[in-house]
Each structure stands twice: as C-alpha cells, then as structure tokens.
Scaffold this active site. Structure first.
Site, PDB file in Angstrom:
ATOM      1  N   TYR A 206      -7.035  -8.831  11.657  1.00  0.00           N
ATOM      2  CA  TYR A 206      -5.734  -8.637  12.307  1.00  0.00           C
ATOM      3  C   TYR A 206      -5.886  -9.032  13.765  1.00  0.00           C
ATOM      4  CZ  TYR A 206      -4.546  -5.710   8.257  1.00  0.00           C
ATOM      5  OH  TYR A 206      -4.302  -5.242   6.991  1.00  0.00           O
TER       6      TYR A 206
ATOM      7  N   GLU B 188       0.848  -1.189   0.000  1.00  0.00           N
ATOM      8  CA  GLU B 188       0.000   0.000   0.000  1.00  0.00           C
ATOM      9  C   GLU B 188       0.886   1.241   0.000  1.00  0.00           C
ATOM     10  OE1 GLU B 188      -2.860   0.020   3.178  1.00  0.00           O
ATOM     11  OE2 GLU B 188      -3.628   2.011   2.657  1.00  0.00           O
TER      12      GLU B 188
ATOM     13  N   GLN C 246       1.354  -6.548   5.521  1.00  0.00           N
ATOM     14  CA  GLN C 246       1.659  -6.275   4.138  1.00  0.00           C
ATOM     15  C   GLN C 246       3.002  -6.936   3.812  1.00  0.00           C
ATOM     16  OE1 GLN C 246       0.960  -2.136   3.142  1.00  0.00           O
ATOM     17  NE2 GLN C 246      -1.029  -2.122   4.136  1.00  0.00           N
TER      18      GLN C 246
ATOM     19  N   GLU D  83      -6.560  -9.262   3.424  1.00  0.00           N
ATOM     20  CA  GLU D  83      -5.717  -8.647   4.462  1.00  0.00           C
ATOM     21  C   GLU D  83      -5.766  -9.539   5.687  1.00  0.00           C
ATOM     22  OE1 GLU D  83      -6.014  -4.477   5.478  1.00  0.00           O
ATOM     23  OE2 GLU D  83      -6.624  -3.954   3.432  1.00  0.00           O
TER      24      GLU D  83
ATOM     25  N   ASN E  53     -12.013  -0.705  -0.995  1.00  0.00           N
ATOM     26  CA  ASN E  53     -11.383  -1.306   0.174  1.00  0.00           C
ATOM     27  C   ASN E  53     -12.192  -1.000   1.424  1.00  0.00           C
ATOM     28  OD1 ASN E  53      -8.951  -2.347   1.763  1.00  0.00           O
ATOM     29  ND2 ASN E  53      -9.200  -0.297   2.620  1.00  0.00           N
ATOM     30  N   GLU E  54     -12.503  -2.017   2.190  1.00  0.00           N
ATOM     31  CA  GLU E  54     -13.159  -1.866   3.508  1.00  0.00           C
ATOM     32  C   GLU E  54     -14.256  -0.793   3.495  1.00  0.00           C
ATOM     33  OE1 GLU E  54     -10.176  -1.466   6.619  1.00  0.00           O
ATOM     34  OE2 GLU E  54      -9.601  -3.571   6.409  1.00  0.00           O
TER      35      GLU E  54
ATOM     36  N   ASN F  17      -6.653   1.568   2.854  1.00  0.00           N
ATOM     37  CA  ASN F  17      -7.382   2.817   3.097  1.00  0.00           C
ATOM     38  C   ASN F  17      -6.944   3.913   2.126  1.00  0.00           C
ATOM     39  OD1 ASN F  17      -8.623   1.543   5.245  1.00  0.00           O
ATOM     40  ND2 ASN F  17      -7.221   2.342   6.782  1.00  0.00           N
TER      41      ASN F  17
HETATM   42  O1  AHR Z   1      -3.109  -2.882   6.152  1.00  0.00           O
HETATM   43  C1  AHR Z   1      -3.309  -1.703   6.876  1.00  0.00           C
HETATM   44  C2  AHR Z   1      -4.732  -1.178   6.768  1.00  0.00           C
HETATM   45  O2  AHR Z   1      -5.595  -2.058   7.425  1.00  0.00           O
HETATM   46  C3  AHR Z   1      -5.311  -1.056   5.386  1.00  0.00           C
HETATM   47  O3  AHR Z   1      -4.996   0.143   4.778  1.00  0.00           O
HETATM   48  C4  AHR Z   1      -6.785  -1.151   5.626  1.00  0.00           C
HETATM   49  O4  AHR Z   1      -7.458  -1.717   4.548  1.00  0.00           O
HETATM   50  C5  AHR Z   1      -6.903  -1.964   6.890  1.00  0.00           C
HETATM   51  O5  AHR Z   1      -7.739  -1.380   7.801  1.00  0.00           O
END
Ligand code: AHR
Length: 499
Positions: A243, A26, A348, A291, A171-172, A71
């Site tokens: 995450y 990113e 990432q 992700e 994205n999201e 993001n």
């Molecule tokens: O990977 C970091 C961030 O986590 C990304 O930009 C977003 O998509 C997610 O919230």
C-alpha cells in the site's frame, strides 16, 4: 515535453492472466454489511444484496474476489457463518475490534459472487486454526455429496458444490500484528501441511503461500526464502502486498511509488527462482499480488472509532485524482510483470479502501480509482507488450529517478485490438507521445480516453463524479506513426483496432 516509444507485436512479456484484475472483500468496516449486503436497502434483492453495488462490480469486471480477509481471517471460525442465520453467533473480531454478526458467510458470499460474475478466492485461517479446519472447509465447499461436511452444506440448501479453485493459506502471517503470527519456519511448515490435506480433499485446487506484508518489513527476503523452502512442493503461488500513501503531500514522489512495487515483484521473483534452482525443481512458483492500493487517507478517522461496533466506517479512504494516477501506475506495473504475476487483488472492492462507495440506505458511486481499474480490466486482456520509451526523468525523494511516462501495451489478438496504457507523471506539462507502431498494419486509432482534472485533490462523491475519463481528440495514426498528446497528470488509454 516529448516521449518516444515503440509498440511492436513481438515485444511480448507474457499472456495476461485475467485474474490480475481481481479484488477483495473482507469482513471489515462496511465492506460486507451496508456494502454488498443491506437487506433493508430499497435496492436489495431477495437475498439482501444491493443491486446497485452488484451493477457497479459487474461494470468494474472483477474475475476473482478474495474473501473473507485479510487480518479478519486469522481469528475467524468459518463454521460461524453457515447454517440458519438466526442461530449464528455474534463474535468479537479481534483484528479490527468490531462486532461480527455472521449474517454473511461462505454460502451467502458464493451466491453474491455468482451474481457479481466473479470467482471466490477463499482465505483459510492459519492464525488461530490449522490444517484440520482448512481441509474441512474445502470438503464443505467443494465435495459433491455423501460425507459429513458436504452433506451439511446440502442440508444448508446448497446442493451444487461451490467449486472454489483458489485458496489463500492464511493472511500476512509475517506481520507481528497478525492474530497467530508465526516465524517463517513455523508458518512454512503449517502452510505446507494445510495445503497438502486441502489438495488431498480436492486435487483440483490451487493454493497461495503468504509472502511479505510489505516490501520494507525487516523480515522481507528471509521470510520468502524460508517459507518457500518449507512449502515449495505443496503450493502454487507466493503472495505480495503493498500500500502507498502521500503522507507528506509530496505528489511527484508519491507518483514514483510504483517503481518500488516493480522492484518488489522482481526481487520476489528472484527468490522464487533461487529456491527453485536450489531444489533443482521443475515447477515454477508464480506470484499472487493479492493486496495492493493507495491507503492512508482514512488513518486519522479510524483512530477515533470506538471498539465493538457493528460495521463501523473503517478504512473509508475518499480517493482523489492523484490517487487514481498511482493506481494507474500500479496497474501498469502488474501488466509489465504479466509473465510472473498471475493473480492480483485491488484491496478492496466496496467502502473499505475501495473503488465503490455506498451510503447506508442511500446511493452507490464510483471513486476516482474506479476508472483506471475498469479500463485496464476491459482493454488489458491479451498479450502484455514491453514498450521501450525515451523520456525525461525527475528525481524523487524515495524512489530515485522517475520517468515522466509510465506505460505498457496489451495486444488482444482475438479481437485484433491494441491498447496502450500511459500515465503522464508531469504535474504541469502535457506530454507529446510519438510511437513507432510495428507489426500492426491495417490498424486505426479507435479512441484516446484520458482521466485528468485541473485539481489533483478532486474527488467523486455521492452527489457527483467530477473525475471521470474524457475523450481526447487530436491523436493520429499515419502509417506506422502514432502521435497523441497526454494532458498533465493524466491516466490514458489509447486503443488501436484493425479496420
Ligand atoms: O486490506 C486491509 C488490510 O491490510 C488487510 O486486512 C490486511 O491483510 C492488510 O494489512
């Protein structure tokens, strides 16, 4: 402690799509600038890409890389990143309060991807922009010649189309923090129309619809159902993100988090199939877990970063031994769901919550989490096999009863190789694993490699990699009986191969 399991050739879950070993770059922190791209670095190639980083990415073996966000993409104008570099605008990146120079854009990234032996998975902006800009970039990237956008690409020195096959529809978009956040209905309609015109421009592409940003977001479930109802016919995959972090220092609990990931996958699969059934559709929607990772160690440092810097050191988690175990459990979870998860991206790749770290002007090195990923990507191609296990469990604070052993196997029929991936979650006891190996006559034990360390908090640095896999001796395959000992708190790869 003991574990008994069965490895049987016929216990197939499904074919492993190699794209589950994808990753993500990113425009965030130092992922691009001073990560993959640093023209002033002694190891920079003629285009400014760091050759040391390229070498590590190739070693990791990442078949697909998502780009440019995250993001970031929800406020990004892709046209800012094409044409002569000196004329590109400097912009405020509102997602990360950073100054974006646009020195790297689509053409540079596609060229890097070729060198890194990875395919681009491109995310379009459905936050501040819409279907028109989305179809334009497909035309710029993929159309051969003779139209406004394809000829513009050619005038930028790129004669051959990039032929990008995979496209994320934003994205999201469920997240209130997202620039251009939408309700499920608004997003579902927009994504359907964007995907439609993108596919009219290039019928060979596949698109990914945004699912939930995490399993515990209050809109989870309702979001998936609504967006699928609006966009089912026009898209190919639904995304998931997750995450984890060990915020309160409860490592046994932390090690159980992959059970939540597994439940998340199963529930999303169920919702896809519910919408399929309601529509009486033939088409099946598969999953793109685009992700996933451990992310929490950099949170405090990030709060201190001043706004509007260029490429500040944001989201630079320094991973420890225990994080590698969680990444190992998450990889096993993806493999256990290989029948439905067809794409996944470790978030990432470089510097930003990443397996590869760099110093500006200095070296690049492998974080602890590099190793389980690299080994899974290397040995985890073929048919994923369900591994029935008898082992004790322990009670965790958030995830219920957690088995001490997490495992899955992958059979590579072409190379006649069977890999067993196994995490011993016990922090204090070795695990004696006894497996009945059925349907693999003529196979021998080739190697047992284990990632462990006396300190769960050990981490790798530019000065040295103290956490790295080591060979384990003492394992045996006699007839159909495999026995190996897994060190406490370890990630293991046991490889059997035909003589
Ligand atoms: O990977 C970091 C961030 O986590 C990304 O930009 C977003 O998509 C997610 O919230």
């Amino acid at each position: 402690m003991k574990a008994q399991l069965t490895l049987h050739k016929e216990f197939a879950i499904g074919e492993v799509d190699k794209r589950i070993y994808g990753s993500f770059i990113e425009h965030l922190g130092r992922a691009v600038y001073t990560g993959i791209y640093e023209p002033e670095h002694p190891q920079a190639d003629e285009e400014g890409f760091r050759k040391d980083v390229l070498g590590l990415v190739r070693e990791l073996d990442v078949p697909v890389t998502r780009y440019p966000g995250g993001n970031f993409v929800s406020g990004y104008n892709w046209e800012d990143g094409i044409g002569p570099q000196e004329r590109r605008p400097r912009r405020l990146d509102l997602a990360w309060a950073t100054l974006e120079t646009n020195r790297v854009g689509l053409n540079e990234f596609a060229s890097w991807a070729k060198k890194a032996r990875t395919e681009v998975m491109y995310a379009v902006n459905l936050g501040t922009r819409g279907a028109d800009e989305a179809r334009n970039i497909v035309e710029y990237a993929n159309f051969p010649r003779g139209t406004y956008w394809s000829d513009l690409r050619r005038s930028h020195g790129v004669e051959t189309p990039h032929n990008i096959r995979l496209w994320c529809l934003g994205n999201e978009m469920d997240g209130p923090w997202q620039i251009g956040h939408k309700s499920a209905f608004e997003y579902g309609r927009l994504a359907a129309e964007a995907s439609k015109v993108m596919k009219l421009t290039d019928p060979g592409i596949e698109t990914v619809l945004c699912g939930s940003s995490y399993a515990r977001i209050p809109t989870f479930g309702d979001w998936e159902k609504t967006v699928l109802e609006e966009a089912y016919n026009d898209v190919d995959y639904l995304s998931l993100h997750i995450y984890f972090g060990n915020r309160d220092g409860d490592t046994p609990n932390f090690l159980g988090c992959s059970l939540e990931m597994d439940g998340f996958i199963k529930t999303v699969t169920g919702i896809c199939d519910l919408v399929k059934a309601k529509r009486q559709a033939k088409k099946r929607i598969n999953l793109s877990f685009d992700e996933w990772n451990v992310w929490f160690r950099s949170n405090d440092a990030d709060r201190k970063i001043a706004p509007w810097e260029e490429a500040p050191p944001r989201l630079e988690d320094h991973y420890r031994m225990e994080d590698a175990l969680v990444v190992g459990c998450m990889l096993i979870t993806l493999l256990k769901n290989a029948d439905r998860v067809k794409i996944a991206c470790l978030a990432q790749l470089v510097n930003v919550i990443a397996p590869i770290m760099t110093e500006k002007g200095g070296p690049a090195w492998r974080q602890t989490i590099f190793y389980p990923f690299a080994q899974a990507s290397r040995y985890g191609r073929g048919t994923a096999l369900r591994v029935p296990v008898k082992v004790d469990t322990y009670e965790s604070r958030e995830y219920g009863d957690v088995p001490y052993l997490e495992s899955v196997a992958v059979h590579d029929g072409e190379h006649e190789r069977l890999a067993l991936f196994a995490v011993n979650r016990s922090l204090s006891e070795a695990l004696d694993l006894e497996a009945a190996v059925q349907g693999f006559s003529g196979y021998r034990l080739l190697e047992h490699s284990s990632l462990y360390h006396s300190e769960l908090q050990a981490e790798n640095t530019a000065a040295g990699e103290t956490v790295r896999p080591r060979p384990v001796s003492g394992g045996r395959l006699e007839g159909e009986r495999l026995s190996v000992r897994l060190p406490p708190a370890s990630w293991n790869v046991i490889v059997l191969e035909k003589h």
